[in-house]
Design an enzyme around this catalytic site. Structure first.
Site, PDB file in Angstrom:
ATOM      1  N   GLU A 135       9.992  16.913  14.880  1.00  0.00           N
ATOM      2  CA  GLU A 135      10.291  16.410  13.714  1.00  0.00           C
ATOM      3  C   GLU A 135       9.473  17.463  12.747  1.00  0.00           C
ATOM      4  O   GLU A 135       8.197  17.299  12.617  1.00  0.00           O
ATOM      5  CB  GLU A 135      10.132  15.141  13.104  1.00  0.00           C
ATOM      6  CG  GLU A 135      10.765  14.805  11.782  1.00  0.00           C
ATOM      7  CD  GLU A 135      10.453  13.375  11.449  1.00  0.00           C
ATOM      8  OE1 GLU A 135      11.324  12.808  10.775  1.00  0.00           O
ATOM      9  OE2 GLU A 135       9.641  12.672  11.584  1.00  0.00           O
TER      10      GLU A 135
ATOM     11  N   GLU B 288      10.170   1.795  10.279  1.00  0.00           N
ATOM     12  CA  GLU B 288      11.172   2.820  10.145  1.00  0.00           C
ATOM     13  C   GLU B 288      10.353   4.142  10.354  1.00  0.00           C
ATOM     14  O   GLU B 288       9.647   4.360   9.567  1.00  0.00           O
ATOM     15  CB  GLU B 288      11.645   2.617   8.621  1.00  0.00           C
ATOM     16  CG  GLU B 288      13.044   3.359   8.543  1.00  0.00           C
ATOM     17  CD  GLU B 288      13.047   4.895   8.257  1.00  0.00           C
ATOM     18  OE1 GLU B 288      13.151   5.465   9.342  1.00  0.00           O
ATOM     19  OE2 GLU B 288      12.681   5.006   7.031  1.00  0.00           O
TER      20      GLU B 288
ATOM     21  N   LYS C  55       0.898  -1.291   0.062  1.00  0.00           N
ATOM     22  CA  LYS C  55       0.018  -0.109   0.059  1.00  0.00           C
ATOM     23  C   LYS C  55       0.988   1.208  -0.146  1.00  0.00           C
ATOM     24  O   LYS C  55       1.345   1.657   1.032  1.00  0.00           O
ATOM     25  CB  LYS C  55      -0.816   0.015   1.138  1.00  0.00           C
ATOM     26  CG  LYS C  55      -1.884   1.024   1.010  1.00  0.00           C
ATOM     27  CD  LYS C  55      -2.418   1.925   2.418  1.00  0.00           C
ATOM     28  CE  LYS C  55      -1.519   2.839   2.835  1.00  0.00           C
ATOM     29  NZ  LYS C  55      -1.607   3.984   1.961  1.00  0.00           N
TER      30      LYS C  55
END
Length: 479
Positions: A381, A247, A172
């Protein structure tokens, strides 16, 4: 107008199940609609999983030589379609064609297949230990969920080892970056991947992700995405005790030691941070500078930023393209303003688009200095072209601050000698550290500590995520 309105399931293209929706794909450089992508649902995911499950028994028993031949065929077709891949990446997420899409974004996709081919030739799928034979077998059906920021890199670093190890899969890709994924499916089909081994559907994460992660016929989930998405996948996978590889995000520290060539290190740090418009999970977003040399570093950083060329991603001179989508653009703008509001020193850039740009999700390359650990821009972030500079009194302070982050993906160290750089690098709680400007090694393990994820990708280490270990006791003759 591009149309990604079919899914690749069981060896061919098929229409989505009834009741699905579509989404417009927006060119981030122009804000104009460039195409349409179909968004699948649970029924489409079920169909793709079933195809992968049916194909697994045969593919998992395929001789290694045959899998190697297939990887070679994929590389050949990919090379022929290389320009198509690069063009698609520029169109869907805005990476500059000549300075990023061709030399890095599309190139990394090919490189992962090439590295997997080489690694598989010598990987210890079977070893003897005394009277026991240890066999590494494919984990099974794998659900692969990938993002938009390095679309081909993050797809192929999962697909290549999955194919090499004998797994079947359902991909996906991000609905924000469907064009390159569709081309990859065409490449795999032309290369001769057997029906059901590779399946792909488009869809949004909240709808399709939980089905893939929780399904009892899925043996492993590999996700690249945000820490929040990683937590959601882990929860969905928990009841069936399936393997999860993650990740996730990063807030990587770049420590410049007093012995380093400061102008060189700071210039490299700025360029690395602003590459891909800052949309890389391993970007060196926190720059640590000896306090006594802060003003020198500020001047170098501002000068390096001034040389960046923000603009049309198809222009040869462009080095920084747009943010990939409106949602991320708005987040970056908010965090830049937050940095100003919390008292950081704005060296260059700031809110809004670069001068003269009225359309497109272009952000101004921004550098903040005199940043404190308490500030939002030092902790979160940002995922945009925003660098923060934090002064330090001594290396102990720099290392402690660098390690205080909940993330631990990558790190960067510049020093006068390799020994000093290594000494600092060994103390960073991160999965990777770049010493004195070293680039990525595509055959080395890629992954992080703490909230930056679980497991490793790339090269031989990436194979481990897709393998189970079986001990055949009494298989070998006694010495």
């Amino acid at each position: 107008m591009r149309r990604c309105q079919s899914f690749y399931i069981d060896g061919g293209w098929c229409d989505p199940a009834a009741g699905g929706s579509t989404m417009e794909v927006v060119n981030p450089a122009t804000e104009e609609v460039s195409g349409v992508v179909a968004l699948g649902g649970a029924e489409d995911a079920e169909r793709a999983i079933a195809a992968a499950h049916r194909a697994f028994d045969g593919w998992s028993r395929t001789p290694l030589a045959q899998r190697l031949e297939l990887l070679g065929a994929i590389c050949a077709v990919y090379e022929r379609r290389f320009d198509d891949v690069a063009d698609a990446i520029t169109g869907e997420m805005g990476a500059p064609l000549h300075t990023l899409s061709k030399p890095a974004q599309a190139r990394m996709g090919l490189a992962h297949f090439q590295v997997a081919l080489k690694a598989a030739q010598s990987f210890p799928f079977e070893t003897a230990r005394g009277t026991t034979r240890i066999v590494r077998e494919p984990v099974g059906v794998c659900a692969l969920i990938t993002p938009w920021n390095w679309p081909m890199n993050q797809i192929t670093c999962k697909v290549a080892p999955a194919l090499a190890t004998g797994c079947t899969m359902v991909l996906k890709p991000s609905e924000f970056a469907p064009y390159s994924a569709q081309i990859l499916a065409e490449i795999l089909h032309e290369a001769g991947v057997p029906a059901g081994v590779f399946n792909m559907l488009f869809g949004d994460g909240p709808t399709v992700g939980p089905v893939l992660a929780s399904h009892p016929l899925v043996d492993m989930v590999s996700l690249t995405g945000s820490t929040r998405a990683g937590a959601a996948v882990s929860h969905a996978a928990a009841d069936s005790i399936k393997r999860v590889s993650l990740e996730l995000g990063g807030k990587s520290a770049n420590i410049v030691c007093d012995s380093a060539d400061l102008p060189k290190a700071v210039t490299h740090g700025v360029r690395s941070m602003m590459s891909n418009a800052g949309q890389s999970c391993n970007a060196p977003s926190r720059l640590y500078i000896p306090a006594a040399r802060l003003e020198e570093a500020e001047a170098v950083a501002a000068a390096a930023c001034a040389k960046l060329v923000v603009g049309d991603p198809r222009a040869a001179e462009t080095t920084v393209g747009p943010i990939a989508n409106q949602r991320q653009f708005e987040r970056v703008q908010h965090l830049i303003q937050t940095g100003i509001d919390e008292g950081a020193k704005l060296l260059c850039g700031g809110p809004g688009r670069p001068d003269g740009m009225e359309r497109g999700f272009f952000a101004r390359p921004t550098v903040f200095s005199r940043v404190e650990d308490r500030m939002t821009i030092a902790r979160e972030e940002i995922f945009g072209p925003v660098l923060v500079i934090r002064p330090y009194a001594d290396l102990e302070e720099a290392i402690a601050s660098a390690n205080a982050s909940p993330y631990g993906l990558s790190g960067y160290v510049s020093a006068g000698t390799p020994d000093e750089a290594r000494a600092v690098a060994r103390r960073l709680r991160t999965g990777m550290v770049h010493l004195n400007g070293a680039g990525v090694d595509i055959a080395a393990p890629f992954g992080g500590y703490k909230q930056s994820g679980l497991g490793r990708e790339w090269g031989p280490a990436g194979f481990e995520e897709f393998l189970e270990t079986k001990a055949l006791m009494g298989s070998e003759p006694a010495a």
